[in-house]
Design an enzyme around this catalytic site. Sequence first.
Site, PDB file in Angstrom:
ATOM      1  N   ASN A 145       0.838  -1.202   0.000  1.00  0.00           N
ATOM      2  CA  ASN A 145       0.000   0.000   0.000  1.00  0.00           C
ATOM      3  C   ASN A 145       0.869   1.246   0.000  1.00  0.00           C
ATOM      4  O   ASN A 145       1.798   1.357   0.817  1.00  0.00           O
ATOM      5  CB  ASN A 145      -0.871   0.020   1.265  1.00  0.00           C
ATOM      6  CG  ASN A 145      -1.663   1.313   1.388  1.00  0.00           C
ATOM      7  OD1 ASN A 145      -2.576   1.559   0.613  1.00  0.00           O
ATOM      8  ND2 ASN A 145      -1.295   2.148   2.359  1.00  0.00           N
ATOM      9  N   GLU A 146       0.581   2.175  -0.901  1.00  0.00           N
ATOM     10  CA  GLU A 146       1.195   3.513  -0.920  1.00  0.00           C
ATOM     11  C   GLU A 146       2.687   3.472  -0.608  1.00  0.00           C
ATOM     12  O   GLU A 146       3.180   4.249   0.221  1.00  0.00           O
ATOM     13  CB  GLU A 146       0.470   4.453   0.061  1.00  0.00           C
ATOM     14  CG  GLU A 146      -0.962   4.733  -0.336  1.00  0.00           C
ATOM     15  CD  GLU A 146      -1.627   5.884   0.435  1.00  0.00           C
ATOM     16  OE1 GLU A 146      -1.105   6.311   1.479  1.00  0.00           O
ATOM     17  OE2 GLU A 146      -2.689   6.343  -0.022  1.00  0.00           O
ATOM     18  N   GLU A 155      -8.243   4.107  -3.723  1.00  0.00           N
ATOM     19  CA  GLU A 155      -8.654   4.955  -2.594  1.00  0.00           C
ATOM     20  C   GLU A 155      -9.105   6.288  -3.168  1.00  0.00           C
ATOM     21  O   GLU A 155      -8.321   6.941  -3.882  1.00  0.00           O
ATOM     22  CB  GLU A 155      -7.515   5.188  -1.591  1.00  0.00           C
ATOM     23  CG  GLU A 155      -7.187   3.971  -0.763  1.00  0.00           C
ATOM     24  CD  GLU A 155      -6.182   4.240   0.356  1.00  0.00           C
ATOM     25  OE1 GLU A 155      -6.164   5.353   0.923  1.00  0.00           O
ATOM     26  OE2 GLU A 155      -5.393   3.313   0.638  1.00  0.00           O
TER      27      GLU A 155
END
Length: 498
Positions: A172-173, A292
């Site tokens: 993630n990210e 997101e």
Amino acid sequence: MKKTTLHLHSRFVVDVVDPRVFGGFLEHLGRAVYEGVYEPTSKHADEHGCRTDVLEALKRLRFTAMRYPGGNFVSGYHWQDAVGPKKDRPQTLDLAWQSIETNQFGPNEFLELSKRMDWTPMMAVNLGTGTPEEARNWLEYCNNTAGTKYADLRVEHGYKDPFDVKLWCLGNEMDGPWQIGHVPAETYAINAQQTARMMKMVDPNIELVVCGSCAINLPTYLEWDRKVLEHCKDDVEFISVHRYVENPEHDTENFLAVTNSIDEQIEAMDSVCTSVHHTKKTKRKVKISFDEWNVWYRARTPEHLDGRGKIAPHLLEEVYNLEDALIAAGFLNSFIRHADSVKIANIAQIVNVIAPLLTRGDELVYQTIFYPIEMMAKRRDGVSLQVQVEGSEYKSKDYGVVKTLDTSAIFSGKELSVFMVNRDLTQPLEVTIDLADQAISKLLNAEIVHGSDPNAANTFETPNRITAKDFDEVCIKDGKAVVKLPPLSFCAATFSLE
Ligand code: AHR
């Protein structure tokens, strides 16, 4: 009255709208899981400990891909802490949100819930502190038939049949300096590629999302993506895009124009994908997972971000207003307009944490952003049509010139659904819908969300200030539809065709 015409043709198709664009995101963050979907002590709890009031509301949003378990949380998460008998699961310290994780709800509970809710699980592996091997072990646990170590562990935990999870995110990210285990693009790319290859050796039928740029203002924006894709182009199907928008100056007119920037972000990422596809001569182009998206800026102060050693603290509990609801429609309009490149999108998140639903004890409130998502999800099946908008426009402070109307359209063969945001703060807008090759014969149904105060919100005390209402300010004339949109409104209308 201001006027706009939408020019459409049923053969001018962008692409099929992938149902996964109507996805959600459930992270172990704040009260999203505990006191959100899962609360065994609530009067609403079912036999699994899940809140039926929350789940009933979520069903109305027809979510498809559901991303889990994070988010920043996943970068310090070890799945083996959260499977097996609940009494044996350790409490762990989550570094991302500084909270205590009880692990009483884990991936298996999530996968069972997904089945009951008809969600497509979209699991994220830990590439912050985790290893490619830990990821591949989890996949074996989830997808293999019994007979090997981790598949047998699943059976021992009470799940004879594989879960068959087909969609996985590689961390993630990882471009974000705040991310646990953040590394330069080249380092992440090598790690992601090795993880992807090992995971596809376990199950060649999975689809993978590699981490792309998570914010347009990071210095590595798009360079990160090029580097990551140059490594992983043949190993992954999707690259992620994230976007949170904000209106700190309370300038509604400017804020509503942010859709220009969302369009640009998608088009910029798509052009990196196209460029790598051609320069590296790959067989297929990597597509976008916009996994997101939301409005998020009020609940960003330290007390909203730091769980301070608590279990299920109140974090990121953004309260949404009318203008945010119009922005939610704007995000979905943009994804539909880009149906050829955006194949997955997940609102962040689904309950309590930057979410369409908020709980307080046994009470539940539907936030303003709930309604446009529901209105569009109901009408999501079909192909996206190109829409030429002719008419009224304005110059925004930060995002250039925008049409007063933000719009998209879905055509199902027999029906045409049109989604329309009137960004004018005070004036109604007359919209003519002209489907060049077919006559619009009848309005089947239309709903509207509107109001005069962009700051109007639903609270526990006034839960119904902003809701969707049936709408009939529509007439059909000479095979065209004419819709009179009030100021600050979002309308979804479905028509039958001759
Ligand atoms: O959705 C809230 C957080 O926002 C997620 O954990 C993270 O991925 C993003 O920065």
